[in-house]
Design a protein around this motif. Structure first.
Motif, PDB file in Angstrom:
ATOM      1  N   UNK A   1       0.828  -1.203   0.000  1.00 47.14           N
ATOM      2  CA  UNK A   1       0.000   0.000   0.000  1.00 47.14           C
ATOM      3  C   UNK A   1       0.865   1.257   0.000  1.00 47.14           C
ATOM      4  N   UNK A   2       1.913   1.259   0.814  1.00 48.03           N
ATOM      5  CA  UNK A   2       2.792   2.419   0.869  1.00 48.03           C
ATOM      6  C   UNK A   2       3.562   2.582  -0.438  1.00 48.03           C
ATOM      7  N   UNK A   3       4.002   1.473  -1.031  1.00 47.49           N
ATOM      8  CA  UNK A   3       4.704   1.543  -2.319  1.00 47.49           C
ATOM      9  C   UNK A   3       3.791   2.122  -3.402  1.00 47.49           C
ATOM     10  N   UNK A   4       2.516   1.794  -3.337  1.00 45.16           N
ATOM     11  CA  UNK A   4       1.561   2.322  -4.318  1.00 45.16           C
ATOM     12  C   UNK A   4       1.486   3.848  -4.219  1.00 45.16           C
ATOM     13  N   UNK A   5       1.453   4.355  -2.989  1.00 40.92           N
ATOM     14  CA  UNK A   5       1.393   5.804  -2.797  1.00 40.92           C
ATOM     15  C   UNK A   5       2.655   6.466  -3.350  1.00 40.92           C
ATOM     16  N   UNK A   6       3.815   5.894  -3.043  1.00 41.02           N
ATOM     17  CA  UNK A   6       5.073   6.455  -3.527  1.00 41.02           C
ATOM     18  C   UNK A   6       5.167   6.379  -5.047  1.00 41.02           C
ATOM     19  N   UNK A   7       4.707   5.281  -5.634  1.00 41.81           N
ATOM     20  CA  UNK A   7       4.733   5.156  -7.091  1.00 41.81           C
ATOM     21  C   UNK A   7       3.853   6.204  -7.748  1.00 41.81           C
ATOM     22  N   UNK A   8       2.681   6.447  -7.178  1.00 38.66           N
ATOM     23  CA  UNK A   8       1.794   7.471  -7.720  1.00 38.66           C
ATOM     24  C   UNK A   8       2.431   8.853  -7.615  1.00 38.66           C
ATOM     25  N   UNK A   9       3.064   9.136  -6.487  1.00 35.35           N
ATOM     26  CA  UNK A   9       3.699  10.436  -6.296  1.00 35.35           C
ATOM     27  C   UNK A   9       4.868  10.614  -7.264  1.00 35.35           C
ATOM     28  N   UNK A  10       5.723   9.583  -7.373  1.00 32.95           N
ATOM     29  CA  UNK A  10       6.888   9.672  -8.256  1.00 32.95           C
ATOM     30  C   UNK A  10       6.462   9.832  -9.711  1.00 32.95           C
ATOM     31  N   UNK A  11       5.421   9.092 -10.114  1.00 31.09           N
ATOM     32  CA  UNK A  11       4.942   9.208 -11.476  1.00 31.09           C
ATOM     33  C   UNK A  11       4.333  10.564 -11.767  1.00 31.09           C
ATOM     34  N   UNK A  12       3.665  11.140 -10.798  1.00 31.08           N
ATOM     35  CA  UNK A  12       2.997  12.427 -11.008  1.00 31.08           C
ATOM     36  C   UNK A  12       3.999  13.572 -11.139  1.00 31.08           C
ATOM     37  N   UNK A  13       5.070  13.550 -10.341  1.00 31.55           N
ATOM     38  CA  UNK A  13       6.058  14.633 -10.401  1.00 31.55           C
ATOM     39  C   UNK A  13       7.197  14.306 -11.353  1.00 31.55           C
ATOM     40  N   UNK A  14       7.193  13.095 -11.920  1.00 30.86           N
ATOM     41  CA  UNK A  14       8.207  12.652 -12.877  1.00 30.86           C
ATOM     42  C   UNK A  14       9.601  12.741 -12.260  1.00 30.86           C
ATOM     43  N   UNK A  15       9.692  12.234 -11.038  1.00 27.84           N
ATOM     44  CA  UNK A  15      10.959  12.162 -10.324  1.00 27.84           C
ATOM     45  C   UNK A  15      11.080  10.769  -9.713  1.00 27.84           C
ATOM     46  N   UNK A  16      12.240  10.121  -9.808  1.00 19.48           N
ATOM     47  CA  UNK A  16      12.417   8.818  -9.154  1.00 19.48           C
ATOM     48  C   UNK A  16      12.214   8.936  -7.645  1.00 19.48           C
ATOM     49  N   UNK A  17      11.722   7.864  -7.048  1.00 18.72           N
ATOM     50  CA  UNK A  17      11.491   7.882  -5.605  1.00 18.72           C
ATOM     51  C   UNK A  17      12.770   8.191  -4.828  1.00 18.72           C
ATOM     52  N   UNK A  18      13.904   7.658  -5.300  1.00 17.39           N
ATOM     53  CA  UNK A  18      15.157   7.896  -4.585  1.00 17.39           C
ATOM     54  C   UNK A  18      15.548   9.365  -4.618  1.00 17.39           C
ATOM     55  N   UNK A  19      15.194  10.060  -5.703  1.00 11.52           N
ATOM     56  CA  UNK A  19      15.495  11.490  -5.786  1.00 11.52           C
ATOM     57  C   UNK A  19      14.561  12.277  -4.874  1.00 11.52           C
ATOM     58  N   UNK A  20      13.263  11.917  -4.859  1.00 12.46           N
ATOM     59  CA  UNK A  20      12.302  12.609  -3.999  1.00 12.46           C
ATOM     60  C   UNK A  20      12.693  12.472  -2.532  1.00 12.46           C
ATOM     61  N   UNK A  21      13.104  11.276  -2.154  1.00 17.30           N
ATOM     62  CA  UNK A  21      13.461  11.029  -0.759  1.00 17.30           C
ATOM     63  C   UNK A  21      14.813  11.625  -0.385  1.00 17.30           C
ATOM     64  N   UNK A  22      15.612  11.976  -1.393  1.00 13.04           N
ATOM     65  CA  UNK A  22      16.924  12.530  -1.115  1.00 13.04           C
ATOM     66  C   UNK A  22      17.898  11.502  -0.599  1.00 13.04           C
ATOM     67  N   UNK A  23      17.643  10.229  -0.912  1.00 14.19           N
ATOM     68  CA  UNK A  23      18.533   9.169  -0.444  1.00 14.19           C
ATOM     69  C   UNK A  23      18.445   7.994  -1.393  1.00 14.19           C
ATOM     70  N   UNK A  24      19.399   7.086  -1.269  1.00 14.32           N
ATOM     71  CA  UNK A  24      19.402   5.886  -2.099  1.00 14.32           C
ATOM     72  C   UNK A  24      18.935   4.694  -1.278  1.00 14.32           C
ATOM     73  N   UNK A  25      18.180   3.812  -1.915  1.00 17.60           N
ATOM     74  CA  UNK A  25      17.667   2.625  -1.230  1.00 17.60           C
ATOM     75  C   UNK A  25      18.347   1.367  -1.746  1.00 17.60           C
ATOM     76  N   UNK A  26      19.652   1.461  -2.075  1.00 19.89           N
ATOM     77  CA  UNK A  26      20.353   0.298  -2.600  1.00 19.89           C
ATOM     78  C   UNK A  26      20.236   0.236  -4.114  1.00 19.89           C
ATOM     79  N   UNK A  27      20.912  -0.714  -4.714  1.00 22.19           N
ATOM     80  CA  UNK A  27      20.880  -0.898  -6.160  1.00 22.19           C
ATOM     81  C   UNK A  27      19.620  -1.654  -6.542  1.00 22.19           C
ATOM     82  N   UNK A  28      18.739  -0.979  -7.280  1.00 22.40           N
ATOM     83  CA  UNK A  28      17.475  -1.579  -7.701  1.00 22.40           C
ATOM     84  C   UNK A  28      17.496  -1.739  -9.207  1.00 22.40           C
TER      85      UNK A  28
END
Length: 447
Positions: free
Chosen positions: A288-315
């Motif tokens: 559920x939380x990933x869905x919210x983040x995916x919607x936000x990242x897609x709407x602003x056209x920014x990767x989640x790692x950039x929005x969060x200002x951090x890296x979550x490992x190599x994906x």
């Protein structure tokens, strides 16, 4: 003594604060066509209270200006003088602020404080042949602009363009400039950054307006996770003695047990009493939380790692997400920011007292080239250039491009540069993407 109703406390989040279950709540009533217009106060509160909103507004503006640009011209001394003057004006910071205001408010501006050899009013167009100096530039938002005066004559070559702005030049000490005419500023005296505008509106749209529902859900999910963590493990005390207790006695017992079970690891109870520990089931919460983040990242056209200002490992695929983001930033630099920088430099060239004399910008060869948004180490750079040269050779031999076209693409009108204009197959782009992602991680880690 407080009643039970008075003792109740509610979380005043976005959902409850705007009437959950009310017919006006678009999230509950499913009314996707109903537009939510945000006031300047709403936008200020969103930005002030939410760090993710701050990242959405500020990070692209920082990335667009962090590497700045190189001014290419044959006259090296003139080039250095222009870049030095831009540094004195703090142009880089002003352009970053202008883009942040544009994303937050819908419109960003930079005022051009010029001196002319003749008297003038701000409502008059800049007279290029009368310019003496560019004294200052200031970034400001659409909050300062009362009205946009557009050319609405569809048979005019300037149809749809803003002719002048009515600007609020008031300070907390009172009106600085009296008279309506004095508050009209000709469009040539400002740089106006606007990228999202509806056809029937003059003002730009804040990027936060279409994001409001997603930010609402994100805020509510954050609070919900906090509640789950707070009540993740709770205890149940079962005793026949509870039935005969008054409200005050129950409250006193609750506070005592709550304190004891936070500080003691041992509980002693009677044979007819029961104490249980229950844990909250969080199965499916991550999806559920990933869905919210995916919607936000897609709407602003920014990767989640950039929005969060951090890296979550190599994906898998993350390299391409970051690279695509940088490509969009580079496109915005060329299409949206470059015309404003060119206008600013043209004003400087026209100023008689800035660069050793008035210079007609059309008589000088000059070019703005934005510096790369990422860099690679020397070994990788050599490998990429070698791969590029081999690809160019194949294109040349097979007649895909001519020698002149290739020379212009790789070397440009000002000679060999330190940048490489990339093209190639998937393997080639994979290598470049990996380097971009690595450099991005190092940049965020050092920041």
């Amino acid at each position: 003594m407080k009643t039970i109703d008075q003792a109740k406390q509610f979380r005043n989040d976005f959902m409850l604060g705007h009437g959950k279950g009310n017919e006006k709540d678009a999230l509950v009533r499913q009314q996707p066509a109903v537009r939510r217009k945000l006031t300047d106060v709403d936008l200020s509160n969103l930005y002030a209270n939410n760090s993710i909103v701050q990242n959405i507004i500020d990070i692209p503006a920082e990335d667009m200006t962090s590497s700045w640009f190189t001014l290419r011209m044959k006259d090296d001394q003139l080039q250095r003088n222009i870049m030095s003057k831009l540094a004195d004006l703090k142009a880089k910071s002003a352009f970053k602020q202008m883009r942040s205001y544009e994303r937050l408010r819908g419109d960003g501006f930079i005022s051009l404080g010029v001196t002319q050899s003749t008297n003038f009013t701000l409502s008059q167009s800049i007279q290029e042949d009368k310019l003496k100096k560019l004294d200052y530039i200031h970034a400001f938002s659409g909050m300062k602009v009362k009205d946009f005066l557009l050319n609405e004559d569809m048979f005019s070559p300037k149809y749809g363009q803003v002719e002048s702005f009515e600007i609020n030049r008031q300070s907390k000490f009172g009106e600085q400039v009296m008279g309506v005419q004095q508050n009209h500023v000709h469009s040539s005296r400002v740089l106006h950054d606007q990228t999202r505008k509806l056809e029937d509106e003059y003002r730009g749209q804040s990027i936060l307006e279409p994001l409001y529902d997603i930010i609402t859900v994100l805020d509510t999910s954050l609070w919900s996770v906090g509640q789950i963590l707070y009540d993740y493990a709770f205890k149940i005390y079962k005793s026949d003695a509870v039935d005969g207790m008054s409200t005050e006695q129950k409250n006193e017992l609750t506070m005592l047990l709550d304190y004891m079970f936070r500080t003691e690891a041992l509980a002693i109870i009677g044979g007819n009493e029961e104490l249980r520990k229950e844990s909250t089931n969080t199965s499916g919460m991550k999806d559920l939380l990933d869905y919210v983040w995916d919607m936000l990242a897609g709407s602003v056209r920014m990767p989640k790692t950039v929005i969060k200002g951090q890296e979550a490992g190599t994906i898998t695929g993350a390299q391409y997400d970051v690279m695509n983001y940088y490509k969009r930033i580079a496109a915005a630099q060329e299409n949206e920011m470059k015309p404003h920088i060119e206008k600013l430099i043209r004003v400087l060239l026209w100023c008689e007292g800035e660069l050793g004399g008035r210079i007609d910008p059309d008589t000088v060869e000059w070019e703005i080239k934005f510096n790369p948004l990422w860099s690679v180490d020397s070994k990788t750079d050599a490998e990429i250039r070698k791969l590029t040269a081999e690809t160019d050779s194949i294109y040349l031999v097979n007649g895909v491009v001519t020698a002149d076209e290739l020379r212009e693409t790789r070397f440009g009108q000002f000679g060999l540069t330190n940048e490489t204009k990339f093209s190639g197959d998937d393997a080639y782009w994979k290598r470049v993407a990996d380097e971009v992602y690595r450099a991005h991680k190092e940049h965020r880690g050092n920041g």
